[in-house]
Design a protein around this motif. Sequence first.
Motif, PDB file in Angstrom:
ATOM      1  N   LEU A  57       0.836  -1.213   0.000  1.00  0.00           N
ATOM      2  CA  LEU A  57       0.000   0.000   0.000  1.00  0.00           C
ATOM      3  C   LEU A  57       0.865   1.255   0.000  1.00  0.00           C
ATOM      4  N   ILE A  58       1.886   1.236   0.832  1.00  0.00           N
ATOM      5  CA  ILE A  58       2.762   2.419   0.900  1.00  0.00           C
ATOM      6  C   ILE A  58       3.440   2.655  -0.453  1.00  0.00           C
ATOM      7  N   ASP A  59       3.870   1.586  -1.077  1.00  0.00           N
ATOM      8  CA  ASP A  59       4.513   1.719  -2.396  1.00  0.00           C
ATOM      9  C   ASP A  59       3.581   2.340  -3.434  1.00  0.00           C
ATOM     10  N   ALA A  60       2.285   2.084  -3.249  1.00  0.00           N
ATOM     11  CA  ALA A  60       1.313   2.591  -4.227  1.00  0.00           C
ATOM     12  C   ALA A  60       0.968   4.062  -3.990  1.00  0.00           C
ATOM     13  N   CYS A  61       1.349   4.564  -2.815  1.00  0.00           N
ATOM     14  CA  CYS A  61       1.004   5.948  -2.483  1.00  0.00           C
ATOM     15  C   CYS A  61       2.007   6.921  -3.112  1.00  0.00           C
ATOM     16  N   GLU A  63       2.716  10.189  -1.957  1.00  0.00           N
ATOM     17  CA  GLU A  63       3.528  10.871  -0.928  1.00  0.00           C
ATOM     18  C   GLU A  63       3.910   9.891   0.176  1.00  0.00           C
ATOM     19  N   LYS A  64       4.630   8.861  -0.213  1.00  0.00           N
ATOM     20  CA  LYS A  64       4.920   7.773   0.729  1.00  0.00           C
ATOM     21  C   LYS A  64       5.824   8.199   1.879  1.00  0.00           C
ATOM     22  N   GLU A  65       6.654   9.225   1.634  1.00  0.00           N
ATOM     23  CA  GLU A  65       7.571   9.650   2.704  1.00  0.00           C
ATOM     24  C   GLU A  65       6.832  10.290   3.879  1.00  0.00           C
ATOM     25  N   ASP A  66       5.610  10.736   3.646  1.00  0.00           N
ATOM     26  CA  ASP A  66       4.827  11.339   4.734  1.00  0.00           C
ATOM     27  C   ASP A  66       4.122  10.299   5.596  1.00  0.00           C
ATOM     28  N   LEU A  67       4.186   9.057   5.179  1.00  0.00           N
ATOM     29  CA  LEU A  67       3.412   8.027   5.892  1.00  0.00           C
ATOM     30  C   LEU A  67       4.223   7.377   7.008  1.00  0.00           C
ATOM     31  N   ASP A  68       3.524   7.095   8.097  1.00  0.00           N
ATOM     32  CA  ASP A  68       4.138   6.374   9.216  1.00  0.00           C
ATOM     33  C   ASP A  68       3.734   4.908   9.049  1.00  0.00           C
ATOM     34  N   GLU A  69       4.722   4.064   8.781  1.00  0.00           N
ATOM     35  CA  GLU A  69       4.429   2.663   8.447  1.00  0.00           C
ATOM     36  C   GLU A  69       3.637   1.960   9.551  1.00  0.00           C
ATOM     37  N   LYS A  70       3.977   2.265  10.798  1.00  0.00           N
ATOM     38  CA  LYS A  70       3.285   1.622  11.940  1.00  0.00           C
ATOM     39  C   LYS A  70       1.796   1.984  11.955  1.00  0.00           C
ATOM     40  N   MET A  71       1.538   3.277  11.697  1.00  0.00           N
ATOM     41  CA  MET A  71       0.142   3.753  11.686  1.00  0.00           C
ATOM     42  C   MET A  71      -0.625   3.098  10.543  1.00  0.00           C
ATOM     43  N   VAL A  72       0.036   3.032   9.393  1.00  0.00           N
ATOM     44  CA  VAL A  72      -0.613   2.417   8.221  1.00  0.00           C
ATOM     45  C   VAL A  72      -0.942   0.956   8.537  1.00  0.00           C
ATOM     46  N   GLU A  73       0.025   0.264   9.152  1.00  0.00           N
ATOM     47  CA  GLU A  73      -0.182  -1.153   9.467  1.00  0.00           C
ATOM     48  C   GLU A  73      -1.350  -1.337  10.440  1.00  0.00           C
ATOM     49  N   MET A  74      -1.452  -0.436  11.400  1.00  0.00           N
ATOM     50  CA  MET A  74      -2.561  -0.524  12.369  1.00  0.00           C
ATOM     51  C   MET A  74      -3.914  -0.334  11.669  1.00  0.00           C
TER      52      MET A  74
END
Lengths: 94, 349
Positions: A57-61, A63-74
Amino acid sequence: MREKLIKNISLKFPHQVHEDNLIILGRDGELSVLNNTSKFLYENCDNESIHSLTRCLIDACIEKEDLDEKMVEMDIVKAITEFEKRGFIAFQNK
Amino acid sequence: MKTPYYIAGAYVEITSVCNLKCIHCYNDSGKEKNEISVESFQNILAAHDNKEFSLTISGGEPLLHPKFWELIMLAKEKGVSDILIITNGTQITEEIAKKFVEYDISVQVSLNGISEDIHDQICGEGAFKKTIKGIEHLINAGHKNIVIRSMIAQCNKSQLLEFIDVMSKKKVSTISFGTISVQGRSINNKNALCMSTEENEKILEMLKGHKITKEAEKKGIKIDLPGASYNSGCPILHPSEEKVPITPRIDSKGNVYLCQNFGGEEYSFGNIYNDKLTDIMDSPAFNSFIKFCQMSLCYMHDCASCVWQNVCGRGCIAEAANRGSLQFTDGHCEYRKKEYANKLINEQT
């Protein structure tokens, strides 16, 4: 151990793509609307783990650098739990 | 659960005889020579109970029925006040126009193009001039309830606004548009006539919002556009506590159908040559027909895999029948699906 996700029963449910949404008629007759992001998760979850799906999902976004992977995973865990509750997907036991 | 209903009127095709051979005619009029007799017409009028009852007399060309005025007089004597004649207008003379005024009979004239070439392409050479003459006779007689009706078709879609503009300058009360029913002669003329549901909807939206339409409405002219060409379902086939009004169709052979949309004789459940309309609508044959249609709704093939199967009314079952089988849909599913989806998404967001 609950490791990988599978959509083994997904396509047995009548479903319809409407603009960015996916509408699914569940087993109990309830209609579920999956928005753009949920639709992406649903379409790409087969044989993925929560962690790999998060990366996907992050790869598809854009503005991926703005994303917090932990938050996305939750958030993904929440969505996947809801999918599982509604019977759209299942976990493959390893 | 049986849905309660009442007979709100009757749509009677008193003759199959017609002087025109319109390419969209759902009835294939002019091919056979069938006429409703005076005696059987009385079996229809027996349904009039002095309450709400509207009688629509159509054909063929109804003015070619040799006992047309006798039938009208019978209806008037019975107390039917709401009578509408659907005609191609070519038989309306000065004298006939005056009689329509005298007996307070509404007249709907079919005019399928505002130019001679388009109307005649649909209705046959020379038809336009005769129909316009008939309309003029009605106007000159001071008729207060003239309905001008046009089908919306591929070949006339570009001049619908002009149609409204020109007709609204005449003393007509209503300009009405209808969609093509794929039955009778229109089956072989689909290309010149039929449009997709989406195209129909676009045209209707354009007509609704256009200033020419609004200006006509300001003059007091009713612009009658067809309801959505898809619908959610036939009210008589779904549970309801409210009484559903029914206006059965009676063809020129006396066969009785649930509504005007039903075509083939296999869907008729009675005949007014044998029974009164009230008895037919109260008969086991009618109840069986309704049950048969209700059962058919459960077995429409496309519905089994449709996400909307629990909320959709299955559209118009008569249109499904006209497409070849009650197990088909009416062909408007895609439009219904979009509407259901938008409604659901709006509710959830």
